[in-house]
Scaffold this motif. Sequence first.
Motif, mmCIF file in Angstrom:
data_model
loop_
_atom_site.group_PDB
_atom_site.id
_atom_site.type_symbol
_atom_site.label_atom_id
_atom_site.label_comp_id
_atom_site.label_asym_id
_atom_site.label_seq_id
_atom_site.Cartn_x
_atom_site.Cartn_y
_atom_site.Cartn_z
ATOM 1 N N GLY A 130 6.425 -7.593 0.611
ATOM 2 C CA GLY A 130 5.345 -8.366 1.218
ATOM 3 C C GLY A 130 4.759 -7.577 2.362
ATOM 4 O O GLY A 130 5.374 -6.642 2.888
ATOM 5 N N GLU A 131 3.529 -7.933 2.752
ATOM 6 C CA GLU A 131 2.895 -7.251 3.870
ATOM 7 C C GLU A 131 3.642 -7.544 5.154
ATOM 8 O O GLU A 131 4.446 -8.476 5.241
ATOM 9 N N ASN A 132 3.369 -6.725 6.199
ATOM 10 C CA ASN A 132 3.935 -7.019 7.502
ATOM 11 C C ASN A 132 3.505 -8.408 7.948
ATOM 12 O O ASN A 132 2.336 -8.765 7.850
ATOM 13 N N ILE A 187 2.923 -5.286 -8.129
ATOM 14 C CA ILE A 187 3.481 -5.556 -6.803
ATOM 15 C C ILE A 187 2.364 -5.653 -5.768
ATOM 16 O O ILE A 187 2.315 -6.584 -4.964
ATOM 17 N N VAL A 188 1.442 -4.688 -5.795
ATOM 18 C CA VAL A 188 0.361 -4.665 -4.803
ATOM 19 C C VAL A 188 -0.523 -5.895 -4.938
ATOM 20 O O VAL A 188 -0.875 -6.542 -3.945
ATOM 21 N N GLY A 244 -3.160 -9.681 -3.013
ATOM 22 C CA GLY A 244 -4.178 -10.390 -3.775
ATOM 23 C C GLY A 244 -5.195 -9.498 -4.433
ATOM 24 O O GLY A 244 -6.192 -9.961 -4.978
ATOM 25 N N SER A 245 -4.997 -8.179 -4.390
ATOM 26 C CA SER A 245 -5.933 -7.238 -5.028
ATOM 27 C C SER A 245 -5.193 -5.936 -5.244
ATOM 28 O O SER A 245 -4.049 -5.768 -4.836
ATOM 29 N N ASP A 246 -5.865 -4.975 -5.891
ATOM 30 C CA ASP A 246 -5.265 -3.659 -6.079
ATOM 31 C C ASP A 246 -5.193 -2.930 -4.739
ATOM 32 O O ASP A 246 -5.783 -3.348 -3.742
ATOM 33 N N ALA A 247 -4.483 -1.821 -4.718
ATOM 34 C CA ALA A 247 -4.309 -1.057 -3.484
ATOM 35 C C ALA A 247 -5.651 -0.667 -2.885
ATOM 36 O O ALA A 247 -6.589 -0.317 -3.599
ATOM 37 N N LYS A 248 -5.706 -0.712 -1.552
ATOM 38 C CA LYS A 248 -6.926 -0.335 -0.861
ATOM 39 C C LYS A 248 -7.023 1.182 -0.806
ATOM 40 O O LYS A 248 -6.030 1.876 -0.684
#
Length: 516
Positions: free
Chosen positions: A45-47, A241-242, A247-251
């Motif tokens: 998960g994100e920070n 996973i990303v 909620g979207s593909d890698a930035k």
Amino acid sequence: MTMQPAQDDDCVLRLEDVTKVYSGIVAVRHANLALRRGAVNVLVGENGAGKSTLMRIIAGVEKPSLGRILLDGNEVEFHSPADAQRHGIGMVFQELNLFGNLSVAENIFATREVTRGLRGIDHRAQVDKANNFLDRLDAGIDAETLVEDLPIGQQQLVEIAKAISLDTRILILDEPTSALSAAEVDVLFKVIRELKAQGVAIVYISHRLEELMRIGDYITVLRDGQITGHAMVRDIDTKWIVRSMIGSDAKDFAKSVDHRLGEEVFRAEDICLPRRTGGLAVDHVSISVRAGEVLGIYGLMGAGRSEFFECVIGQHRHSTGRVHVGGVDISDCDTSDRIRRGLAMIPEDRQREGLVQALSIASNLTLASLERFLRFGFHIVGEKERAAIKAAIGDLSIKAPNPDFEVTSMSGGNQQKVVIGKALMTRPKVLMMDEPSRGIDVGAKADVFRTMRRLAGEGLAILFSTSDLEEVMALSDRIAVMSNGRLVTVIDRAEATEEMIVTASAEGHKTTREHA
């Protein structure tokens, strides 16, 4: 994609509807999690998503506001980390928890010392046992060494050795490889496989997605404090996973901003730093950087990257060499004056060197730039300071619902952003960033890297160190390779290949050994 519910004989610990609230802020909401014995249970998960909070609840550091913890099907309450340890739960925290003034052995056995009855602590037995655990990790560390004398990567190995020594049934690893070299990661994974074979349930938290795919068996995804998905690792890929995390593909953080480079704004000449044990930690390193240029310094642990930055910022007064900023020689200036002259540094170890943990988010942000907000030399203009804090939080996408909260209330990635914001508020001409993405998730990493390119476009000279090939290739205008304290080569990004960089680093090691 969702896993089948765990069977009772497969699940060693279960969280049911666990919620954690801090000062009105919900960090974890109705979490349901099953940990399987003899498996690596990956948590991503994100920070700020709630991963560390969830694990701190399991490890007895925090108590849930609501919900139940079931161990072997029985409801339990952990009143302290020692209580959780008695139930067979150990944790390696993302931020190191070591006593710098004690030896490695004393750290490994702190609060559970090996004794000889009434004669007190058996120091020799502790050292021998500690060395066995360290040898198992191929750590290359003497258990009698003081922890403060070890680089951060080896301190991470001490934390892992301490956790392994607990003979745990559940072992939580929170970003265990953030400061490890590739070879050390391989050794850690070998130990994890051994623990799995013994039936230990491993919880593995990491932002390095390729590691999760390599070592994980089951994966749980958190977003904004809620569990949003479960899967078997063999059934998913990194794109899944990303998407589940953000909620979207890698930035696309690799995309650079085209701009013209200016004149030379930074130059270091023949920087040397003697080691206490003999030889040079930094060996006659000379580097220059132009305004608007991003210079990536690549090297593995022990390459001397951090030590070079520390010499430049003035941390080691016994170092030699000259430092110029904007054509002015600042070699005789102390650290505070070097910052005033336009140097800023983001250290690798944010907890010990980048933050004052007892202060608020706001106070940490403005700590190095208070002169900007003074009236008549002594009175801080609150409105001006608050406006700068608000701007810094917005520019860096810092998740700070209340800037007056203690900085330790934030996730590791957001703490890193505060350190970056503090450096930028000094309005530097040259910014040095030591492993700026350490402990930062894919979304936060994109924010930081976009900020770096934006600042370079505005004319800031940036030097950043990394052991990540993808990062150095994506972000750099030029790439400097260091090995064993020496500058091996400097390559233009347009000409550089990953093979070229790795080969240069390896040749540096070989050359150093031949001269030893």
